[in-house]
Design a protein around this motif. Sequence first.
Motif, PDB file in Angstrom:
ATOM      1  N   ASP A   2       0.830  -1.211   0.000  1.00 43.81           N
ATOM      2  CA  ASP A   2       0.000   0.000   0.000  1.00 43.81           C
ATOM      3  C   ASP A   2       0.862   1.257   0.000  1.00 43.81           C
ATOM      4  OD1 ASP A   2      -2.251  -1.498  -0.042  1.00 43.81           O
ATOM      5  OD2 ASP A   2      -2.696  -1.317   2.097  1.00 43.81           O
TER       6      ASP A   2
ATOM      7  N   ASN B 153       1.094   4.168  -3.065  1.00 42.47           N
ATOM      8  CA  ASN B 153       0.901   5.609  -2.842  1.00 42.47           C
ATOM      9  C   ASN B 153       2.134   6.412  -3.223  1.00 42.47           C
ATOM     10  OD1 ASN B 153      -1.831   6.235  -1.510  1.00 42.47           O
ATOM     11  ND2 ASN B 153      -1.164   4.404  -0.426  1.00 42.47           N
TER      12      ASN B 153
ATOM     13  N   THR C 245     -11.011   6.071  -7.221  1.00 45.74           N
ATOM     14  CA  THR C 245     -10.161   5.465  -6.192  1.00 45.74           C
ATOM     15  C   THR C 245     -10.935   4.446  -5.371  1.00 45.74           C
ATOM     16  OG1 THR C 245      -8.851   7.493  -6.063  1.00 45.74           O
ATOM     17  CG2 THR C 245      -8.655   5.958  -4.230  1.00 45.74           C
ATOM     18  N   GLN C 246     -12.217   4.700  -5.150  1.00 46.79           N
ATOM     19  CA  GLN C 246     -12.991   3.821  -4.265  1.00 46.79           C
ATOM     20  C   GLN C 246     -13.615   2.627  -4.984  1.00 46.79           C
ATOM     21  OE1 GLN C 246     -12.332   4.602  -1.306  1.00 46.79           O
ATOM     22  NE2 GLN C 246     -11.535   6.623  -1.912  1.00 46.79           N
TER      23      GLN C 246
ATOM     24  N   ALA D 236      -7.646  12.569  -2.314  1.00 43.55           N
ATOM     25  CA  ALA D 236      -7.102  11.365  -1.671  1.00 43.55           C
ATOM     26  C   ALA D 236      -7.049  11.527  -0.155  1.00 43.55           C
ATOM     27  CB  ALA D 236      -5.717  11.071  -2.225  1.00 43.55           C
ATOM     28  N   VAL D 237      -6.617  12.708   0.299  1.00 47.68           N
ATOM     29  CA  VAL D 237      -6.539  12.970   1.738  1.00 47.68           C
ATOM     30  C   VAL D 237      -7.936  12.916   2.363  1.00 47.68           C
ATOM     31  CG1 VAL D 237      -5.963  14.695   3.489  1.00 47.68           C
ATOM     32  CG2 VAL D 237      -4.427  14.318   1.543  1.00 47.68           C
TER      33      VAL D 237
ATOM     34  N   GLY E  33     -10.514  11.270   1.261  1.00 44.13           N
ATOM     35  CA  GLY E  33     -10.950   9.877   1.288  1.00 44.13           C
ATOM     36  C   GLY E  33     -10.384   9.143   2.484  1.00 44.13           C
ATOM     37  N   ILE E  34      -9.100   9.384   2.784  1.00 39.55           N
ATOM     38  CA  ILE E  34      -8.465   8.744   3.943  1.00 39.55           C
ATOM     39  C   ILE E  34      -9.149   9.175   5.235  1.00 39.55           C
ATOM     40  CG2 ILE E  34      -6.335   8.642   5.293  1.00 39.55           C
ATOM     41  CD1 ILE E  34      -4.814   8.913   2.606  1.00 39.55           C
ATOM     42  N   LEU E  35      -9.426  10.487   5.354  1.00 40.85           N
ATOM     43  CA  LEU E  35     -10.048  11.005   6.574  1.00 40.85           C
ATOM     44  C   LEU E  35     -11.475  10.490   6.736  1.00 40.85           C
ATOM     45  CD1 LEU E  35      -8.836  14.734   6.518  1.00 40.85           C
ATOM     46  CD2 LEU E  35      -8.046  12.888   8.012  1.00 40.85           C
TER      47      LEU E  35
ATOM     48  N   GLY F 211     -11.190   6.337   6.680  1.00 41.19           N
ATOM     49  CA  GLY F 211     -10.313   5.720   7.663  1.00 41.19           C
ATOM     50  C   GLY F 211     -10.433   6.285   9.053  1.00 41.19           C
TER      51      GLY F 211
END
Length: 625
Positions: free
Chosen positions: A53, A57, A249-250, A386-387, A389-391, A394
Amino acid sequence: MDDHSQFRLLSERRFLPFFLAQFSGAFNDNLFRNILLLLITYTAGGLLGLPIDVVVNIAAFLFILPFFLFSGIAGQLADKYEKSRVIRWVKLVEIAIMALAAVGLWHGWYESLLLLLFLMGVQSTFFGPVKYAILPQVLRDDELVGGNALVEMGTFVAILVGTLAAGLLMGSSQPEKLAAIGVVILAVIGYLAARQVPVTGATNPEMTIHLRPLRETWNLMRLAAENHSVLLCIMAISWFWFLGAAYLTQFPSFAQTDLMGDETVVTLLLAIFTIGIALGSVACERLSGHRIELGIVPIGSLGISLFGLDLYFNMPANPVPTDWWMILSDSQHRQVAIDLLGIGFFGGLFIVPLYAFVQRETPEARRARVIAALNVFNALFMVVSAVMGILMLGVIGLSIPEFFLVLSIMNLVVAGFVYQQVPEFALRFIVWVLSHTIYRVRHEGLHHIPEEGPVLLVCNHVTYMDALVIAGAVRRPVRFVMDYQIFKTPILGFIFRLAKTIPIGSRNRVPEIYDAAFERIDEELDAGHVVCIFPEGRLTSDGEVAPFRSGVDIILERRPVPVIPMALRGLWGSFFSHCGGPALKHFPTRFWSRIELLAGEPIPAEQASAERLEETVKNLRGTGH
């Protein structure tokens, strides 16, 4: 133009070689990037002792980093040098990079391939500005939307084909060797196509190139901000890439977790979404009437959100193991496919007019640098996507459908802000809806209106919709002069305030409004704008042209500018006219009516008078109402 189909451009040398060059480049980018990531994931098992992973990235970061570092220099080169020459340089570099990549793929030198991925990002950075800046030089204004639509369609189809090709190669016995051969062949094809791109001429040959990567990138930001409307269009385009990156991305996790699908489902979702964008892009040509029509941009943004909301509310309640056929055959799963197709389709409607608007509204000498700034913003928004999506997924712990719901709501908020900042979007949307529901407008002689500089339009006045009909037909923004009483009408008042209409009233009853109107008219003409007046001073009560008042003479005495006489036909009898009683009081009975807007040859200010203009407008209108 005898054949208005945008696909005609694919048969002409001024467009086809460029299209093939950009298509092969996008195909190669995605083939190389995806095959590398698949090889790292399934063969190398990670690099440099890092988890897979993390390596994936890092690879994404290396490809996007050059857009921040070198876009400033890329924009300068594309503005300074002849663009077909720049395209050939870039394609030669692509051959060199892909030749090295072929060696690395053949021998499995994955660490070196990450460096080459960075270099491929550099190559894409230098191709981006010239890719869009060349279009206004080789296409006419009425071809610009179609040309951009084909480029967007080609880009997303290339992304899809490159991704699918990488997956197919991974299923072969020697994916590394086949990929090595493929990327070199594609690079050579791109260069051969680039050699056929016609010479366009340098737009700013005197410019000095400054090799200061970060500083020049900052200068791009300042350059883009000089035109507020262009800057907001750039932000809107980048917002589209934000959404696109978030959805794409998802897809793997969405297919696996929320649809319980196998690998064929991921491929199908990607194909449906990409095909939707391609279809929406090419639909712009017909929906916009072969012109840069900002009115369909709000339709695009609204469609993106509506289908996004529908996707959330129509997720399968009890998912079961799924393959690609079940997505298409089962009603619940098919709705997911329809929603993704709709999001992509309306995304295509959203983005194409914006690209064309940026190209048209940016001066030729700096166009490539402004597009380079656009590329920087696109890259930045994709990183933020992307950031986020992570927040969201995740840290906050949202499910992917909930994340898509948040994106749909955010899209409405962002769209509302942009349209509030640039009222032309909302105005053009209203005009587009009117011209595709209530009226069918045929226009003739509008080429007499100059492309730039001040001009006064005079026209007969039949309905409350006259200004919107004219605004929808004339390519340049028009400042209308209308009775101040109309601003008291709730809906029409809002519309005409958006259009920056100049209110006017009787000199005897409201002298302050009367004087202010002529001051505003003079200021608008002095600024080089188009002003339209209805010299009758009121709507016709019998369908005939009433005597022209002296206001037009006052305007021309203060500011001598060319005058374009215009006439409207076919509007008498509509809901918005005084036919059969006061306008807006009787029940509407006519929809999609055929109307005409006719423009005559320019009349010099010294030869124009209220009497002559009245006679000219009557002759243009003829005997019909």
